[in-house]
Design a protein around this motif. Structure first.
Motif, mmCIF file in Angstrom:
data_model
loop_
_atom_site.group_PDB
_atom_site.id
_atom_site.type_symbol
_atom_site.label_atom_id
_atom_site.label_comp_id
_atom_site.label_asym_id
_atom_site.label_seq_id
_atom_site.Cartn_x
_atom_site.Cartn_y
_atom_site.Cartn_z
ATOM 1 N N ASP A 1 0.810 -1.222 0.000
ATOM 2 C CA ASP A 1 0.000 0.000 0.000
ATOM 3 C C ASP A 1 0.841 1.270 0.000
ATOM 4 O OD1 ASP A 1 -2.319 -1.455 -0.055
ATOM 5 O OD2 ASP A 1 -2.620 -1.418 2.115
ATOM 6 N N HIS A 2 1.962 1.284 0.714
ATOM 7 C CA HIS A 2 2.726 2.530 0.843
ATOM 8 C C HIS A 2 3.346 2.968 -0.480
ATOM 9 C CE1 HIS A 2 6.409 0.086 0.846
ATOM 10 N NE2 HIS A 2 7.073 1.221 0.680
ATOM 11 N N LEU A 3 3.430 2.060 -1.454
ATOM 12 C CA LEU A 3 3.981 2.413 -2.760
ATOM 13 C C LEU A 3 2.925 2.958 -3.716
ATOM 14 C CD1 LEU A 3 6.370 -0.619 -3.365
ATOM 15 C CD2 LEU A 3 7.028 1.722 -2.774
ATOM 16 N N VAL A 4 1.662 2.780 -3.398
ATOM 17 C CA VAL A 4 0.609 3.153 -4.358
ATOM 18 C C VAL A 4 -0.408 4.130 -3.778
ATOM 19 C CG1 VAL A 4 0.821 0.943 -5.552
ATOM 20 C CG2 VAL A 4 -0.820 1.164 -3.701
ATOM 21 N N ASN A 5 -0.146 4.650 -2.576
ATOM 22 C CA ASN A 5 -1.144 5.502 -1.929
ATOM 23 C C ASN A 5 -1.048 6.967 -2.312
ATOM 24 O OD1 ASN A 5 1.148 6.313 -0.599
ATOM 25 N ND2 ASN A 5 0.579 5.483 1.399
ATOM 26 N N GLY A 6 -0.091 7.314 -3.181
ATOM 27 C CA GLY A 6 0.004 8.699 -3.629
ATOM 28 C C GLY A 6 0.660 9.634 -2.644
ATOM 29 N N GLY A 7 1.504 9.121 -1.752
ATOM 30 C CA GLY A 7 2.134 9.966 -0.759
ATOM 31 C C GLY A 7 3.561 10.343 -1.088
ATOM 32 N N GLY A 8 3.935 10.296 -2.379
ATOM 33 C CA GLY A 8 5.304 10.597 -2.775
ATOM 34 C C GLY A 8 5.488 12.039 -3.216
ATOM 35 N N ASP A 9 6.531 12.253 -4.029
ATOM 36 C CA ASP A 9 6.901 13.580 -4.520
ATOM 37 C C ASP A 9 6.292 13.778 -5.906
ATOM 38 O OD1 ASP A 9 8.071 15.890 -5.429
ATOM 39 O OD2 ASP A 9 10.108 15.357 -4.847
ATOM 40 N N ALA A 10 5.250 14.607 -5.998
ATOM 41 C CA ALA A 10 4.549 14.798 -7.267
ATOM 42 C C ALA A 10 5.434 15.490 -8.299
ATOM 43 C CB ALA A 10 3.274 15.605 -7.042
ATOM 44 N N ALA A 11 6.306 16.418 -7.866
ATOM 45 C CA ALA A 11 7.171 17.136 -8.804
ATOM 46 C C ALA A 11 8.166 16.186 -9.466
ATOM 47 C CB ALA A 11 7.905 18.262 -8.080
ATOM 48 N N ASN A 12 8.788 15.322 -8.655
ATOM 49 C CA ASN A 12 9.707 14.325 -9.222
ATOM 50 C C ASN A 12 8.951 13.345 -10.107
ATOM 51 O OD1 ASN A 12 12.270 12.887 -9.435
ATOM 52 N ND2 ASN A 12 11.325 11.337 -8.140
ATOM 53 N N GLY A 13 7.748 12.963 -9.692
ATOM 54 C CA GLY A 13 6.937 12.055 -10.503
ATOM 55 C C GLY A 13 6.562 12.659 -11.837
ATOM 56 N N ALA A 14 6.261 13.968 -11.864
ATOM 57 C CA ALA A 14 5.914 14.638 -13.116
ATOM 58 C C ALA A 14 7.093 14.623 -14.081
ATOM 59 C CB ALA A 14 5.473 16.073 -12.832
ATOM 60 N N GLU A 15 8.301 14.867 -13.564
ATOM 61 C CA GLU A 15 9.495 14.855 -14.418
ATOM 62 C C GLU A 15 9.749 13.464 -14.978
ATOM 63 O OE1 GLU A 15 14.273 15.992 -14.216
ATOM 64 O OE2 GLU A 15 12.982 16.295 -12.466
ATOM 65 N N LEU A 16 9.650 12.446 -14.117
ATOM 66 C CA LEU A 16 9.846 11.066 -14.566
ATOM 67 C C LEU A 16 8.793 10.661 -15.590
ATOM 68 C CD1 LEU A 16 10.644 9.410 -11.121
ATOM 69 C CD2 LEU A 16 12.223 9.628 -13.047
ATOM 70 N N PHE A 17 7.562 11.099 -15.382
ATOM 71 C CA PHE A 17 6.483 10.758 -16.313
ATOM 72 C C PHE A 17 6.726 11.407 -17.670
ATOM 73 C CE2 PHE A 17 2.302 11.170 -18.241
ATOM 74 C CZ PHE A 17 1.761 9.914 -18.042
ATOM 75 N N ARG A 18 7.147 12.665 -17.688
ATOM 76 C CA ARG A 18 7.411 13.351 -18.962
ATOM 77 C C ARG A 18 8.543 12.680 -19.732
ATOM 78 N NH1 ARG A 18 6.430 18.038 -15.763
ATOM 79 N NH2 ARG A 18 8.681 18.280 -15.375
ATOM 80 N N LYS B 1 8.648 5.118 -8.728
ATOM 81 C CA LYS B 1 7.339 4.682 -9.221
ATOM 82 C C LYS B 1 6.236 5.273 -8.346
ATOM 83 C CE LYS B 1 8.697 0.194 -11.210
ATOM 84 N NZ LYS B 1 10.097 0.063 -10.794
ATOM 85 N N ARG B 2 6.495 5.307 -7.056
ATOM 86 C CA ARG B 2 5.534 5.917 -6.136
ATOM 87 C C ARG B 2 5.336 7.396 -6.482
ATOM 88 N NH1 ARG B 2 6.485 7.157 0.285
ATOM 89 N NH2 ARG B 2 4.303 7.488 0.845
ATOM 90 N N ASP B 3 6.416 8.081 -6.844
ATOM 91 C CA ASP B 3 6.310 9.495 -7.211
ATOM 92 C C ASP B 3 5.492 9.672 -8.494
ATOM 93 O OD1 ASP B 3 7.841 10.063 -5.010
ATOM 94 O OD2 ASP B 3 9.704 10.367 -6.125
ATOM 95 N N VAL B 4 5.683 8.772 -9.454
ATOM 96 C CA VAL B 4 4.898 8.838 -10.696
ATOM 97 C C VAL B 4 3.411 8.671 -10.386
ATOM 98 C CG1 VAL B 4 4.421 7.675 -12.884
ATOM 99 C CG2 VAL B 4 6.790 8.060 -12.179
ATOM 100 N N ILE B 5 3.092 7.712 -9.525
ATOM 101 C CA ILE B 5 1.695 7.501 -9.132
ATOM 102 C C ILE B 5 1.155 8.728 -8.418
ATOM 103 C CG2 ILE B 5 0.201 6.144 -7.598
ATOM 104 C CD1 ILE B 5 2.031 3.732 -8.226
ATOM 105 N N THR B 6 1.976 9.351 -7.583
ATOM 106 C CA THR B 6 1.557 10.569 -6.882
ATOM 107 C C THR B 6 1.222 11.673 -7.872
ATOM 108 O OG1 THR B 6 2.971 9.986 -5.004
ATOM 109 C CG2 THR B 6 2.236 12.271 -5.154
ATOM 110 N N TYR B 7 2.054 11.821 -8.900
ATOM 111 C CA TYR B 7 1.778 12.835 -9.932
ATOM 112 C C TYR B 7 0.467 12.538 -10.664
ATOM 113 C CZ TYR B 7 1.877 14.963 -14.544
ATOM 114 O OH TYR B 7 1.524 15.616 -15.709
ATOM 115 N N LEU B 8 0.258 11.291 -11.042
ATOM 116 C CA LEU B 8 -0.964 10.945 -11.773
ATOM 117 C C LEU B 8 -2.200 11.125 -10.901
ATOM 118 C CD1 LEU B 8 0.285 7.799 -13.723
ATOM 119 C CD2 LEU B 8 -0.311 10.031 -14.670
#
Length: 264
Positions: A137-154, A211-218
């Motif tokens: 659960d802690h990897l998919v609950n959206g509690g990561g770094d959204a800014a880092n996730g946005a960069e990784l997603f792009r 991956k958690r950060d990417v999920i947080t961004y999404l």
């Protein structure tokens, strides 16, 4: 006097109805409490032999036609030995499997199994060979770094899924699905298993925390829609430019014609 006492001791006509209603309320409450307790205890144990046996029965009844009785694969479907629980949980949990019809890629549809049955299938396949597991659960609950996730997603995902996760077309009738209504568990499972045309992002490519950060961004994109009005499918400046050229210039031309006609 005796008759008066009998009348006084007689029950009201609605008393029976009230007693029945009260009994139904207590019975329903007790049943609900017992049911909720049963559901809470019905957690699927991945190491339980009963879970694996139930999963095997489901597999042989619903999946063996294409994947073989022992999941060894056939001409109609690949081997599932070593794909892990995450692949099954994603494919079956999103309704892509069992496939509705053959095509360039499996279409998403309402799941055909309950959550418990999906887990039983997943853990049965996982028992056949090691592979990616269902994330915690802690990897998919959206509690990561959204800014880092946005960069990784792009960098890794936007070329197919669009920078806002709106999806996009690929070659030969294939497509990258939109990510605007996908759970964190299924996003993580897709990254580690590479379903359909998607590449696999293992822990050496993108760490579990990333991956958690990417999920947080999404999840941030899902919860915070565009503040600028109509999104135009979140397709970016091309769609916005076409909108301006077609409707904006069209409106200017229409107004010009109307003014000219008015002056004449």
């Amino acid at each position: 006097m005796t008759r008066q006492k009998r009348r006084t001791g007689r029950r009201h006509p609605l008393a029976t109805v009230a007693l029945l209603a009260l009994g139904l309320v207590f019975t329903g409450g007790a049943y609900a409490a017992l049911s909720s307790g049963t559901i809470a205890q019905a957690e699927v144990d991945p190491s339980s032999q009963q879970t694996i046996e139930e999963g095997k029965k489901l597999f042989q009844a619903n999946c063996a036609t294409c994947h073989g009785l022992s999941a060894q694969g056939t001409d109609e479907g690949p081997s599932l030995i070593g794909v892990g629980a995450a692949a099954v949980d994603f494919q079956v949990g999103t309704g892509r499997m069992p496939m509705q019809m053959q095509g360039p890629q499996a279409q998403q549809k309402p799941p055909q199994f309950t959550d418990e049955q999906v887990k039983q299938l997943a853990y049965y396949v996982a028992s056949l060979g090691p592979g990616p597991d269902i994330p915690s659960d802690h990897l998919v609950n959206g509690g990561g770094d959204a800014a880092n996730g946005a960069e990784l997603f792009r960098i890794n995902c936007a070329m197919c899924h669009n920078v806002a996760g709106a999806g996009g077309a690929l070659t030969e009738g294939k497509f990258a699905p939109p990510l605007t209504d996908v759970s964190g568990v299924h996003i993580y499972e897709a990254m580690v298993t590479g379903p359909q045309n998607m590449p696999v992002f293992n822990d050496l490519n993108i760490s579990p925390e990333d991956k958690r950060d990417v999920i947080t961004y999404l999840k941030y994109v899902q919860d915070n829609r565009s503040p600028g009005g109509i999104e135009l499918g979140s397709l970016g400046p091309v769609a916005e430019g076409l909108f301006i050229w077609i409707f904006g210039l069209g409106a200017i031309v229409a107004i010009t014609v109307w003014i000219t006609a008015k002056s004449n």
